[in-house]
Design a protein around this motif. Structure first.
Motif, short mmCIF file in Angstrom:
data_model
loop_
_atom_site.label_atom_id
_atom_site.label_comp_id
_atom_site.label_asym_id
_atom_site.label_seq_id
_atom_site.Cartn_x
_atom_site.Cartn_y
_atom_site.Cartn_z
N ASP A 128 0.81 -1.21 0.00
CA ASP A 128 0.00 0.00 0.00
C ASP A 128 0.85 1.27 0.00
O ASP A 128 0.31 2.38 0.00
CB ASP A 128 -0.93 0.01 1.22
N GLU A 129 2.17 1.14 -0.02
CA GLU A 129 3.05 2.30 0.09
C GLU A 129 3.59 2.79 -1.26
O GLU A 129 4.45 3.68 -1.29
CB GLU A 129 4.24 1.98 1.01
N LEU A 130 3.12 2.23 -2.36
CA LEU A 130 3.66 2.63 -3.66
C LEU A 130 3.58 4.13 -3.90
O LEU A 130 4.56 4.74 -4.34
CB LEU A 130 2.95 1.86 -4.78
N PRO A 131 2.44 4.80 -3.63
CA PRO A 131 2.41 6.26 -3.86
C PRO A 131 3.45 7.01 -3.02
O PRO A 131 4.12 7.92 -3.52
CB PRO A 131 0.98 6.65 -3.47
N ASP A 132 3.58 6.62 -1.75
CA ASP A 132 4.54 7.31 -0.88
C ASP A 132 5.98 7.05 -1.34
O ASP A 132 6.81 7.98 -1.32
CB ASP A 132 4.37 6.84 0.56
N LEU A 133 6.28 5.84 -1.72
CA LEU A 133 7.63 5.51 -2.17
C LEU A 133 7.97 6.25 -3.46
O LEU A 133 9.09 6.77 -3.62
CB LEU A 133 7.76 4.00 -2.37
N LEU A 134 7.01 6.32 -4.37
CA LEU A 134 7.24 7.06 -5.61
C LEU A 134 7.48 8.54 -5.32
O LEU A 134 8.38 9.17 -5.90
CB LEU A 134 6.05 6.89 -6.55
N ASP B 121 -0.13 -2.53 -12.15
CA ASP B 121 -1.56 -2.22 -12.08
C ASP B 121 -1.90 -1.38 -10.85
O ASP B 121 -2.88 -0.63 -10.86
CB ASP B 121 -2.38 -3.51 -12.06
N GLY B 122 -1.08 -1.49 -9.79
CA GLY B 122 -1.34 -0.75 -8.56
C GLY B 122 -0.72 0.63 -8.51
O GLY B 122 -0.85 1.33 -7.49
N LEU B 123 -0.03 1.04 -9.58
CA LEU B 123 0.60 2.36 -9.59
C LEU B 123 -0.46 3.47 -9.60
O LEU B 123 -1.48 3.35 -10.29
CB LEU B 123 1.49 2.51 -10.82
N PRO B 124 -0.23 4.55 -8.87
CA PRO B 124 -1.14 5.70 -8.98
C PRO B 124 -1.08 6.28 -10.39
O PRO B 124 0.00 6.32 -11.00
CB PRO B 124 -0.59 6.68 -7.94
N ASP B 125 -2.23 6.69 -10.93
CA ASP B 125 -2.30 7.20 -12.30
C ASP B 125 -1.69 6.18 -13.27
O ASP B 125 -0.84 6.51 -14.10
CB ASP B 125 -1.57 8.54 -12.42
N ARG B 126 -2.17 4.97 -13.16
CA ARG B 126 -1.60 3.87 -13.95
C ARG B 126 -1.50 4.20 -15.43
O ARG B 126 -0.51 3.84 -16.10
CB ARG B 126 -2.46 2.61 -13.76
N GLU B 127 -2.47 4.90 -15.98
CA GLU B 127 -2.49 5.16 -17.42
C GLU B 127 -1.35 6.07 -17.86
O GLU B 127 -1.04 6.15 -19.06
CB GLU B 127 -3.83 5.78 -17.82
#
Length: 325
Positions: free
Chosen positions: A170-176, A212-218
């Protein structure tokens, strides 16, 4: 310089990981058991003079890149002075380091002056409690201080995150966001089955699911290999809006064994042809006797032991807990 060390199945190996120590100040859950592993005495591991002799032999065989790991390499005294000597005597080699980042703050300026080809820092959570839980001994604050010091002195910083389902997925947005603010390259790594004691299948997250779980995947589009300018196991994506780049390492779901160009050498001088194999050929006698011919012969023989795929090793008896050492 040649293509590298000839291996099995038509591969040539030009990238070698060398462990400078088997010791680490962390006990990461996906890497080793809670009690750690038996440590070697100082006399049992390669001296810096041994490693320099080894590096020169590898260079003569066509190796173009060395990565120094541990354990945690900065635990070992005089590691940075060794790197300075290596760069002075073998300037043609690309040199990279993998670290947990907790001890690098004091060395950051000298590391920047070395113009290393890469400094990879493990960062599996930005939550202090989670970080302490997964590393067992780690302090997130010291790691972030180390990362910031490295970023201030180098533009070659990579942040490596092993994604574990139900822990940090669940931390992908924060890590990015953390990586983007610092101009560092984030790389997401699949949880690998290195040892049955530390791996459990329901914690696995595939690279496809990470994407697929990346924020703003597109907005995230794959780069062609010619665009990335980086060789190795990662595939790269770029955000069309921000320009941020992201690496993904799919060692399990989309393994890259057919193009693997690496050997690893343990701190006690054993050449292992695959990350998943605990078997190898010792070069310690050749190193200690400064016998270049025997050293080259042993390394060449070890390269021919390289399996076609890591799954052949993982299905057998050979497993390992220590990713770096």
């Amino acid at each position: 310089m040649g293509r590298g060390i000839e291996s099995s199945f038509g591969r040539f190996l030009n990238y070698v990981r060398i462990s400078v120590t088997d010791r680490c100040n962390f006990r990461c859950r996906y890497c080793m058991p809670s009690g750690g592993v038996p440590t070697l005495s100082h006399e049992e591991i390669m001296s810096y003079e041994d490693i320099l002799f080894l590096a020169k032999a590898l260079s003569s065989m066509g190796v173009r890149r060395l990565r120094f790991t541990g354990g945690e390499p900065f635990v070992r005294k005089d590691f940075v002075p060794f790197l300075e000597r290596l760069r002075s005597e073998l300037p043609e080699l690309a040199v990279a380091v993998t670290t947990n980042g907790s001890l690098v703050k004091l060395w950051a300026k000298r590391l920047g002056d070395l113009d290393l080809d890469g400094i990879s820092v493990s960062l599996d959570s930005l939550n202090p409690e989670r970080f302490r839980d997964i590393t067992r001994l780690g302090d997130l604050g010291s790691v972030i201080e180390g990362i910031d010091a490295l970023v201030d002195s180098s533009n070659a910083v990579k942040l490596n995150t092993v994604i574990v389902k139900g822990f940090n997925d669940d931390e992908l947005p924060d890590l990015l966001g953390f990586a983007r603010e610092r101009g560092a390259l984030l790389r997401l790594i699949e949880f690998m089955p290195l040892d049955s004691d530390v791996w459990f299948e329901n914690a696995f997250v595939s690279v496809d699911d990470m994407i697929d779980g990346l924020p703003d995947r597109e907005l995230w589009i794959p780069e062609r290999s010619s665009e990335s300018g980086i060789s190795g196991p990662s595939v790269y994506y770029r955000n069309r809006t921000t320009g941020q780049r992201l690496g993904l390492i799919a060692a399990v779901s989309h393994h890259f064994c057919d193009r693997c160009n690496r050997l690893r050498i343990t701190s006690d001088g054993e050449v292992r042809p695959c990350l998943f194999d605990v078997r190898g050929r010792s070069v310690m006698s050749a190193l200690r006797n400064r016998c270049g011919e025997a050293l080259v012969e042993t390394i060449a023989a070890a390269a021919l032991d390289k399996p076609e795929c890591w799954t052949q090793v993982a299905r057998g008896e050979s497993r390992m807990s220590r990713i770096g050492g």
